[in-house]
Each structure stands twice: as C-alpha cells, then as structure tokens.
Design a protein around this motif. Sequence first.
Motif, PDB file in Angstrom:
ATOM      1  N   ALA A  22       0.842  -1.117   0.179  1.00 17.83           N
ATOM      2  CA  ALA A  22       0.057  -0.072  -0.104  1.00 17.83           C
ATOM      3  C   ALA A  22       0.973   1.192  -0.015  1.00 17.83           C
ATOM      4  CB  ALA A  22      -0.851   0.074   0.994  1.00 17.83           C
ATOM      5  N   ARG A  23       0.465   2.131  -0.412  1.00 18.38           N
ATOM      6  CA  ARG A  23       0.773   3.712  -0.465  1.00 18.38           C
ATOM      7  C   ARG A  23       1.444   3.915   0.967  1.00 18.38           C
ATOM      8  NH1 ARG A  23       0.139   6.130  -5.143  1.00 18.38           N
ATOM      9  NH2 ARG A  23      -1.656   4.694  -5.518  1.00 18.38           N
ATOM     10  N   GLY A  24       2.586   4.151   1.043  1.00 14.96           N
ATOM     11  CA  GLY A  24       3.041   4.788   2.556  1.00 14.96           C
ATOM     12  C   GLY A  24       3.331   3.556   3.342  1.00 14.96           C
ATOM     13  N   GLU A  25       3.452   2.270   3.044  1.00 13.12           N
ATOM     14  CA  GLU A  25       3.651   1.128   3.670  1.00 13.12           C
ATOM     15  C   GLU A  25       5.019   0.755   3.760  1.00 13.12           C
ATOM     16  OE1 GLU A  25       1.843  -3.158   4.633  1.00 13.12           O
ATOM     17  OE2 GLU A  25       1.489  -2.502   2.366  1.00 13.12           O
ATOM     18  N   VAL A  26       5.695   0.349   4.871  1.00 15.64           N
ATOM     19  CA  VAL A  26       6.982  -0.082   4.795  1.00 15.64           C
ATOM     20  C   VAL A  26       7.108  -1.767   5.114  1.00 15.64           C
ATOM     21  CG1 VAL A  26       9.281  -0.039   6.275  1.00 15.64           C
ATOM     22  CG2 VAL A  26       7.692   2.167   5.824  1.00 15.64           C
ATOM     23  N   VAL A  27       7.406  -2.500   4.207  1.00 15.55           N
ATOM     24  CA  VAL A  27       7.605  -3.885   4.185  1.00 15.55           C
ATOM     25  C   VAL A  27       8.831  -4.275   4.252  1.00 15.55           C
ATOM     26  CG1 VAL A  27       6.898  -5.804   2.841  1.00 15.55           C
ATOM     27  CG2 VAL A  27       5.478  -4.122   2.731  1.00 15.55           C
ATOM     28  N   VAL A  28       9.206  -4.964   5.102  1.00 12.54           N
ATOM     29  CA  VAL A  28      10.529  -5.503   5.518  1.00 12.54           C
ATOM     30  C   VAL A  28      10.524  -7.040   5.041  1.00 12.54           C
ATOM     31  CG1 VAL A  28      12.170  -6.413   7.204  1.00 12.54           C
ATOM     32  CG2 VAL A  28      11.499  -4.103   7.192  1.00 12.54           C
ATOM     33  N   VAL A  29      11.345  -7.261   4.019  1.00 17.22           N
ATOM     34  CA  VAL A  29      11.603  -8.725   3.543  1.00 17.22           C
ATOM     35  C   VAL A  29      12.671  -9.534   4.199  1.00 17.22           C
ATOM     36  CG1 VAL A  29      11.484 -10.230   1.454  1.00 17.22           C
ATOM     37  CG2 VAL A  29      10.449  -8.028   1.148  1.00 17.22           C
ATOM     38  N   ILE A  30      12.345 -10.505   4.954  1.00 16.72           N
ATOM     39  CA  ILE A  30      13.522 -11.484   5.348  1.00 16.72           C
ATOM     40  C   ILE A  30      13.723 -12.744   4.839  1.00 16.72           C
ATOM     41  CG2 ILE A  30      13.596  -9.913   7.457  1.00 16.72           C
ATOM     42  CD1 ILE A  30      12.716 -11.974   9.182  1.00 16.72           C
ATOM     43  N   GLY A  31      14.488 -13.348   5.200  1.00 15.34           N
ATOM     44  CA  GLY A  31      14.521 -14.940   4.723  1.00 15.34           C
ATOM     45  C   GLY A  31      15.975 -15.552   4.599  1.00 15.34           C
ATOM     46  N   PRO A  32      16.383 -16.603   4.554  1.00 16.59           N
ATOM     47  CA  PRO A  32      17.715 -17.215   4.372  1.00 16.59           C
ATOM     48  C   PRO A  32      18.159 -16.789   3.180  1.00 16.59           C
ATOM     49  CG  PRO A  32      16.075 -18.932   4.787  1.00 16.59           C
ATOM     50  CD  PRO A  32      15.127 -17.842   4.522  1.00 16.59           C
ATOM     51  N   SER A  33      19.521 -16.715   2.827  1.00 16.90           N
ATOM     52  CA  SER A  33      20.224 -16.631   1.716  1.00 16.90           C
ATOM     53  C   SER A  33      19.836 -17.590   0.587  1.00 16.90           C
ATOM     54  CB  SER A  33      21.842 -16.656   1.934  1.00 16.90           C
ATOM     55  OG  SER A  33      22.366 -16.393   0.752  1.00 16.90           O
ATOM     56  N   GLY A  34      19.462 -16.969  -0.707  1.00 22.93           N
ATOM     57  CA  GLY A  34      19.200 -17.702  -1.915  1.00 22.93           C
ATOM     58  C   GLY A  34      17.562 -17.930  -1.664  1.00 22.93           C
ATOM     59  N   SER A  35      16.845 -17.390  -0.921  1.00 22.06           N
ATOM     60  CA  SER A  35      15.475 -17.749  -0.925  1.00 22.06           C
ATOM     61  C   SER A  35      14.721 -16.671  -1.856  1.00 22.06           C
ATOM     62  CB  SER A  35      14.934 -17.269   0.489  1.00 22.06           C
ATOM     63  OG  SER A  35      15.187 -15.923   0.909  1.00 22.06           O
ATOM     64  N   GLY A  36      15.359 -15.992  -2.774  1.00 22.73           N
ATOM     65  CA  GLY A  36      14.658 -15.076  -3.824  1.00 22.73           C
ATOM     66  C   GLY A  36      14.552 -13.584  -3.472  1.00 22.73           C
ATOM     67  N   LYS A  37      14.950 -13.007  -2.140  1.00 22.61           N
ATOM     68  CA  LYS A  37      14.512 -11.742  -1.864  1.00 22.61           C
ATOM     69  C   LYS A  37      15.145 -10.809  -2.759  1.00 22.61           C
ATOM     70  CE  LYS A  37      17.101 -11.909   1.930  1.00 22.61           C
ATOM     71  NZ  LYS A  37      17.644 -13.386   1.699  1.00 22.61           N
ATOM     72  N   SER A  38      16.448 -10.693  -3.250  1.00 21.23           N
ATOM     73  CA  SER A  38      16.848  -9.697  -4.225  1.00 21.23           C
ATOM     74  C   SER A  38      16.255  -9.833  -5.649  1.00 21.23           C
ATOM     75  CB  SER A  38      18.514 -10.177  -4.413  1.00 21.23           C
ATOM     76  OG  SER A  38      19.161  -9.912  -3.140  1.00 21.23           O
ATOM     77  N   THR A  39      15.830 -11.092  -5.818  1.00 18.51           N
ATOM     78  CA  THR A  39      15.305 -11.443  -7.181  1.00 18.51           C
ATOM     79  C   THR A  39      14.045 -10.822  -7.251  1.00 18.51           C
ATOM     80  OG1 THR A  39      16.505 -13.479  -7.632  1.00 18.51           O
ATOM     81  CG2 THR A  39      14.631 -12.962  -8.767  1.00 18.51           C
ATOM     82  N   LEU A  40      13.183 -10.832  -6.080  1.00 20.25           N
ATOM     83  CA  LEU A  40      11.920 -10.300  -5.948  1.00 20.25           C
ATOM     84  C   LEU A  40      11.960  -8.681  -6.131  1.00 20.25           C
ATOM     85  CD1 LEU A  40       9.156 -10.562  -4.880  1.00 20.25           C
ATOM     86  CD2 LEU A  40       9.813  -9.756  -2.807  1.00 20.25           C
ATOM     87  N   CYS A  41      13.100  -8.023  -5.625  1.00 19.28           N
ATOM     88  CA  CYS A  41      13.433  -6.687  -5.631  1.00 19.28           C
ATOM     89  C   CYS A  41      13.690  -6.085  -7.169  1.00 19.28           C
ATOM     90  CB  CYS A  41      14.412  -6.297  -4.752  1.00 19.28           C
ATOM     91  SG  CYS A  41      13.875  -5.852  -2.961  1.00 19.28           S
ATOM     92  N   ARG A  42      14.328  -7.140  -7.550  1.00 15.94           N
ATOM     93  CA  ARG A  42      14.676  -6.816  -9.013  1.00 15.94           C
ATOM     94  C   ARG A  42      13.782  -6.982 -10.060  1.00 15.94           C
ATOM     95  NH1 ARG A  42      20.380  -6.551 -10.040  1.00 15.94           N
ATOM     96  NH2 ARG A  42      19.944  -7.943 -11.874  1.00 15.94           N
ATOM     97  N   THR A  43      12.675  -7.652  -9.848  1.00 16.94           N
ATOM     98  CA  THR A  43      11.735  -7.843 -10.780  1.00 16.94           C
ATOM     99  C   THR A  43      10.608  -6.541 -10.505  1.00 16.94           C
ATOM    100  OG1 THR A  43       9.945  -8.945  -9.137  1.00 16.94           O
ATOM    101  CG2 THR A  43      11.367 -10.303 -10.495  1.00 16.94           C
TER     102      THR A  43
END
Length: 256
Positions: free
Chosen positions: A41-62
């Motif tokens: 949502a507008r104004g929302e702060v979402v923190v993404v956590i998880g083990p290395s290799g779980s796809g966090k960077s790829t998610l951001c990059r998409t």
Amino acid sequence: MSEVSVTKDATPATNALVALSGVNKHFGALHVLQDIDLTIARGEVVVVIGPSGSGKSTLCRTINRLETIDAGSITIDGKPLPQEGKELARLRADVGMVFQSFNLFAHKTVLENVMLGQLKVRKTDKKAAEDKARKLLDRVGVGTQADKYPAQLSGGQQQRVAIARALAMDPKVMLFDEPTSALDPEMINEVLEVMQQLARDGMTMVVVTHEMGFARSAANRVVFMADGRIVEEAEPEQFFNNPRSDRAKDFLSKIL
Ligand code: ADP
Ligand code: MG
C-alpha cells in the motif's frame, strides 16, 4: 447480510501502489520465485527477510524490471511494468533502488551523482537539479561532501549518497536490498536512521534486511521468504514474538 472474510494482509486495491500477482521466475531449472502474491500500500514499509538464496533480491529486481518474470503480473500505481525505452527509464526512476554495493558513479562527484538522473531522465534544468541535490545531501547528512568523489567517502556516507540519488527522482517507492550488509558496524546506524526518517515521512518502502531492530521499529509488515515463496506475512510484533511457520521459527532461532 453476508460477512466477507478479509485477512489482515489484504490491502484495498485502490490503495495498492505495488501489486504482484502470481509471479513466477526461473533461472534455468531453478524456480526462484514461486507464485508470489504481494500488495504494497501507499506509505507502507514492508521488510523482507529470509535465508540466503530464498529469492529476496530477485523479488526486488523484478519490481523495477532488472529481471523479467515468466508468469504473473506486476503493477505500479495500477500500471503494468513497461517493457523498454523511455517508459522503462521512467519506471526505474519511479522505483528507487539502493543496493548492498553502493553503485555510485566513481568518476563523478557526489553532487553530480545526485544530479545526473534528474538531468537525463526527469529533464530538470541544471540549477533546479543542483538545488535539489544539495538539499537532499543535507537531508541525509552529507551536504559537506558534495564536491568529493565516492572513493573519498566512508561506506556509510556513500550509501547515504545512494539514497539521496534515488530520492532525487521523486520515486513512488524505494527498494532497499540489504543496504547495510556491506558496511562496517559503526556505519550501519547512520544509514538506518536515514531510512527510519524516510519511513516516518511516509515513503513507500520495500526493505530486504537482516537488521531486526529496524524491522521491529519501522516495518508495518514483515514478509518472510524461503525457497522462492512467501511463507509468512505478519506485523513485526506478531512475526518476531509468535512466528507461525516452522521455517520462520528456525530462521529466527538462528539470527536472534
Ligand atoms: P537472496 O537475495 O534471498 O539471497 P537471490 O534472489 O539473490 O536470493 O537468489 C535466489 C536464487 O537464485 C539463488 O539460488 C541464486 O543463486 C539464484 N540466482 C540469482 N540470480 C541469478 C542469476 N542471474 N542466474 C542464475 N541464478 C541466479
Ligand atoms: Mg540478496
């Protein structure tokens, strides 16, 4: 009268700034993002956590189309991501990204780094771009470093310049991919404080981080990923005190 059941994580579509629906991505045989549904949502702060290799960077990059997806849809402000050209450059300006490695232009001064996108993508005139760059550099606490080159700054200062550079484009949303992971410990807080202030100012933010203090104090929601899936989403209090999934419990027991 029918009662419609709405989960806590459901966000009204009208307020959705970033929406991923059924997103799937492979790297060869590796199914790196699996059926990702995520609405921010507008104004929302979402923190993404998880083990290395779980796809966090790829998610951001998409989300700013540094990676394409195989299936599903991503919209920003209700519009699908553009494929190429000027529209894509504008999207990248609307979706500010801060990486672990600061990625500043080494052969340009701090001031020039923060002016460049404004001149090239936003077509701001030079005087206005410089004024804005100086204001932003002051805001992130490096105003006196404007005429230096990135290599003359500490890591924490460089990362704050990278944040100012993204902010200079008036982004709709800011993505942070482990922005403090490459920093010496004493510089982590100066960067987190700038991010905290941004969050308080109402910026929509997606933050991949291992800084659980930041997640607890700044996040509206924690998204826990493992093996390319969103395994759990919850408010920070609930997630840290009472994780539901075994994967999250296991992860938290290792890092806390
Ligand atoms: P995280 O950020 O959670 O550590 P990543 O999104 O970086 O995870 O990576 C998820 C998985 O995809 C990892 O197994 C990684 O090795 C793989 N991967 C990432 N980028 C590429 C790429 N460009 N080509 C092939 N595999 C990749
Ligand atoms: Mg990563």
